[in-house]
Scaffold this active site. Structure first.
Site, short mmCIF file in Angstrom:
data_model
loop_
_atom_site.label_atom_id
_atom_site.label_comp_id
_atom_site.label_asym_id
_atom_site.label_seq_id
_atom_site.Cartn_x
_atom_site.Cartn_y
_atom_site.Cartn_z
N LYS A 70 34.83 73.30 7.96
CA LYS A 70 34.72 73.71 9.37
C LYS A 70 35.41 72.70 10.27
O LYS A 70 35.20 71.49 10.18
CB LYS A 70 33.24 73.81 9.75
N ASP A 90 32.27 65.93 12.65
CA ASP A 90 33.07 66.01 13.87
C ASP A 90 32.47 65.16 15.00
O ASP A 90 33.19 64.61 15.82
CB ASP A 90 33.18 67.46 14.34
N TYR A 117 23.38 63.92 12.47
CA TYR A 117 23.46 64.20 13.91
C TYR A 117 22.16 63.81 14.60
O TYR A 117 22.16 63.12 15.62
CB TYR A 117 23.78 65.68 14.17
#
Lengths: 518, 248
Positions: free
Chosen positions: A369, A297, A262
């Site tokens: 998750k 994600d 990220y």
């Protein structure tokens, strides 16, 4: 769990290729340290607080050693010698350094081995104390009980820790399971951890030790009131990734978002720096049994999920094996996934179902998750709530372990206090209504869901083959993840990376791997 | 039901002129009869009569959430046509045809500025794929597009605009808190003016909280809100650039 028939050889191949990626990277990582890792060592030794100019003491000490060109020996080397020479503890030594009263590199060398023993003893003692506190928390958690999967993960982000606590109260009452303290935007780019209670953050509240402590006290109090445990999470990411992992341990956090990718892709943090930081932060979290959430994600917000799904699977495998290499067990690695397909795509629900099921099935031991729709949510709260309902259905029906709650205000505001309660109402309804749905379903072997899962897995194998051949860093340079290209020579924080000297010393590297604290 | 003067409008729900609106809000008051009365009183103070409390819920000690239907007693005149804020939208082909007269592509550079990570606004306007079937500016022959994505500092955006000799800067502001989007936008205008580039650059912003009025108040040439399609933006850019060039 309703399984789809996927090729076990393909799965085995993914594991083998990802192991190679992790091992190749491991060689680069293990001969280097960073400013933040060295600051983490000091935090683990009990150094805390800041000087009168609000500069954290751990920054003072590491900068002091760095300016003298001696950080490659590890800060523990110098603090150990100073402890031996002065008889002071690490905190007092850090205070003396911050006042300019002590030069750590002018300590006696003859005592090196005694100093190392001294530090190692201190380190063991600290790990025992921290481990004991976490073990006590775990037994209280087991006693009081907690929610069932999928655990509802809820973000608070007001920018004021006192307001956050009010919002947490509303979440606790509405049945949330995990509170995540969202950091102020761009904290990840600070090369120090701010001190004190935050009252004016934007887009979130700083991850500070004082904020962690305040939120932890609040979540525990709300847990006692409602009679079930409330987990606390934050972000072990950015330039201070390992330090925040340590602060999380000290303050008893249960869960941390932790993914170098990220920072590399979306915050332009140097990949070498953050991959090294990630390794140590995972060793810390692994030792103390803290669950980490990886951030796959996010890729699906910058590439179309129909194209990007294989890169998600590829990254999940790599993250899994990097975490394992750092000393984590699979039950602590919550690989990420998201419900982000454009709602105007016909059968998007089936494709989402397929992706969610695939992740769940590839990582049976991981507390996977799952993230709600954000990219195509346009501010129409009714439409978003409808999309969130389908997301909630897929979460329950595919057995996700943790689900971030989607809120109707997505895409316009950081959630207002009622938004999370409305969202939790929706997820709780679906969880109850569809509780045993997964046990009722079987999938057509030639249907859309199974075919899609097979295709994604096959493409993930091909992508992993490329990444294993070129190495993770080259793959990032190629733009393999999230459609973003980053160069290994660029990005923030590279000046904080140091090759270890042959006499490098960090007692925690081995102690943390000697066995889990809990 | 009271009627209002001819020429005024008020909300429509079920019947002409019924004025019914839906309100939802939280009061920092313990859920109680007093909280209910406070909510009703609040409605009255803002000109909402006959409140019907559809939903009332305690969020946490001291906070109560309401969903209320009420009748708005006020009416307003429909504002005059805003010449600068409205224009005829063209198709992609029409835009390309109009800009063919320029003899070179229009260089646009776009970004989400500040620290918000959302890039959906700028992506919807610029990326080939566009938004709801309407392709973004990259699909036009007449535009040369650089999309910097989200979290771009104003400094970087402006430096690149200068380096690439851009005709227009497009700024997206998606999620905001405490009016941070206004600060980001104002700062860009200040920087452009400080560099003496204001006349050379068309400054356009967009986002759910942007209106043409707000945009112009902040010193932008135009602003676009929710519901804007790439061809709306393209029509504006094409019309304005040709107008500035003196071509009707």
């Amino acid at each position: 769990m309703n399984a789809i028939n996927i090729d076990p050889h393909a799965v085995e191949k993914c594991h083998r290729l990802a192991t190679k990626v992790a091992d190749d990277l491991g060689n680069m990582i293990e001969c280097r340290t960073t400013d933040s890792i060295e600051r983490s060592v000091l935090r683990l030794l009990g150094v805390e607080g800041a000087c009168s100019l609000d500069i954290p003491l751990v920054n003072h000490v590491v900068d002091h050693v760095k300016e003298r060109g001696s950080l490659s020996h590890g800060v523990a080397t110098w603090v150990g010698r100073a402890m031996h020479d002065t008889g002071l503890d690490a905190q007092k030594i850090a205070e003396a350094v911050s006042r300019g009263e002590l030069d750590l590199t002018k300590t006696s060398e003859s005592s090196a081995s005694v100093a190392a023993e001294l530090i190692e003893k201190q380190a063991r003692q600290r790990l025992r104390e921290l481990g004991r506190a976490i073990a006590e928390r775990r037994s209280w958690r087991a006693e009081i009980g907690e929610g069932t999967a999928p655990l509802a993960y809820v973000l608070t982000a007001t920018g004021n820790v006192h307001e956050d606590i009010r919002h947490v109260g509303a979440v606790a009452r509405a049945g949330g399971d995990i509170i995540a303290l969202i950091r102020s935007t761009a904290q990840s780019l600070l090369d120090y951890v701010p001190e004190g209670l935050t009252t004016e953050g934007y887009g979130g509240t700083y991850a500070t030790q004082a904020n962690f402590r305040a939120l932890r006290a609040a979540t525990d109090e709300f847990a006692r009131q409602r009679g079930s445990y409330l987990q606390l999470s934050s972000f072990s990411s950015g330039l201070c990734m390992p330090e925040i992992a340590v602060m999380g341990v000290i303050e008893g956090l249960d869960n941390m978002v932790n993914d170098a990718m990220y920072g590399i892709l979306y915050r332009d943090i140097n990949m070498t720096r953050t991959l090294i930081d990630q390794n140590f932060s995972r060793t810390v979290s692994g030792h103390f049994g803290i669950v980490i959430n990886t951030g796959e994600d996010n890729f699906l917000r910058t590439v179309d999920p129909m194209d990007g799904a294989p890169s998600v699977v590829c990254s999940q495998f790599i993250n899994y094996h990097l975490a394992k290499r750092s000393g984590m067990t699979p039950n602590l690695v919550a690989v990420g996934n998201a419900f982000e397909i454009d709602p105007s795509v016909p059968n998007s629900l089936l494709y989402e179902w397929s992706h969610a099921l695939l992740t769940r099935q590839l990582f049976p031991e991981c507390p996977v998750k799952y993230m709600p729709p954000t990219k195509h949510m346009n501010g129409d709260g009714y439409r978003t709530h409808a999309a969130d309902t389908l997301f909630n259905l897929v979460s329950v029906a595919t057995g996700q372990a943790i689900q971030t709650i989607g809120v109707p205000s997505e895409g316009t505001y950081t959630p207002h206090i009622q938004d999370r309660v409305i969202a939790l109402g929706g997820s709780s309804y679906v969880r109850t209504a569809a509780r045993d749905l997964s046990r009722e379903l079987t999938f057509r072997p030639d249907g859309i869901i199974v075919t899609r899962a097979r295709t994604v897995l096959q493409q993930a194998v091909e992508e992993l083959e490329r990444v294993a051949a070129e190495g993770l860093e080259s793959a990032i340079e190629r733009g393999a993840f999230g459609g973003v290209r980053r160069k290994r020579s660029e990005g923030r924080g590279l000046d904080g990376v140091h090759l270890k000297h042959k006499d490098y010393f960090n007692p925690f590297e081995s102690l943390l791997r000697e066995g889990a604290a809990v | 039901m009271s009627t209002i003067r001819a020429g005024l409008v008020r909300p429509y729900a079920d019947h002409t002129d019924d004025g019914i609106v839906q309100l939802s809000f939280t009061l920092p008051v313990q859920d109680s009869a007093r909280a209910t009365r406070a909510a009703i009183e609040l409605c009255r103070c803002i000109g909402m009569v006959n409140p019907d409390i559809a939903h009332q819920q305690a969020l946490v000690d001291g906070y109560t959430y309401f969903v209320i239907y009420a009748r708005c007693v006020e009416g307003v005149e429909i504002p005059e046509q805003d010449e600068a804020g409205e224009f005829d939208y063209m198709s992609r082909q029409q835009v390309d045809d109009l800009l063919a007269g320029l003899g070179r592509p229009v260089r646009v550079i776009g970004a989400g500025t500040g620290t918000d990570t959302h890039s959906l606004g700028i992506d919807a306007m610029l990326n080939l794929k566009g938004f709801h079937g309407e392709p973004g500016l990259e699909a036009y022959k007449s535009f040369d597009v650089i999309n910097l994505g989200s979290q771009v500092p104003n400094e970087r955006l402006l430096a690149l605009a200068v380096e690439r000799d851009a005709d227009a800067i497009l700024v997206s502001q998606t999620v905001s808190q405490q009016n941070l989007h206004v600060q980001n936008l104002t700062q860009l205008v200040d920087m452009v003016e400080a560099e003496g580039l204001r006349d050379r650059l068309l400054l356009v912003c967009g986002g759910p909280r942007i209106s043409p009025e707000l945009a112009r108040e902040l010193g932008f040439d135009q602003g676009f809100s929710t519901g804007t399609y790439p061809n709306h933006l393209a029509s504006y850019l094409a019309t304005e650039i040709m107008r500035r060039r003196g071509t009707p």
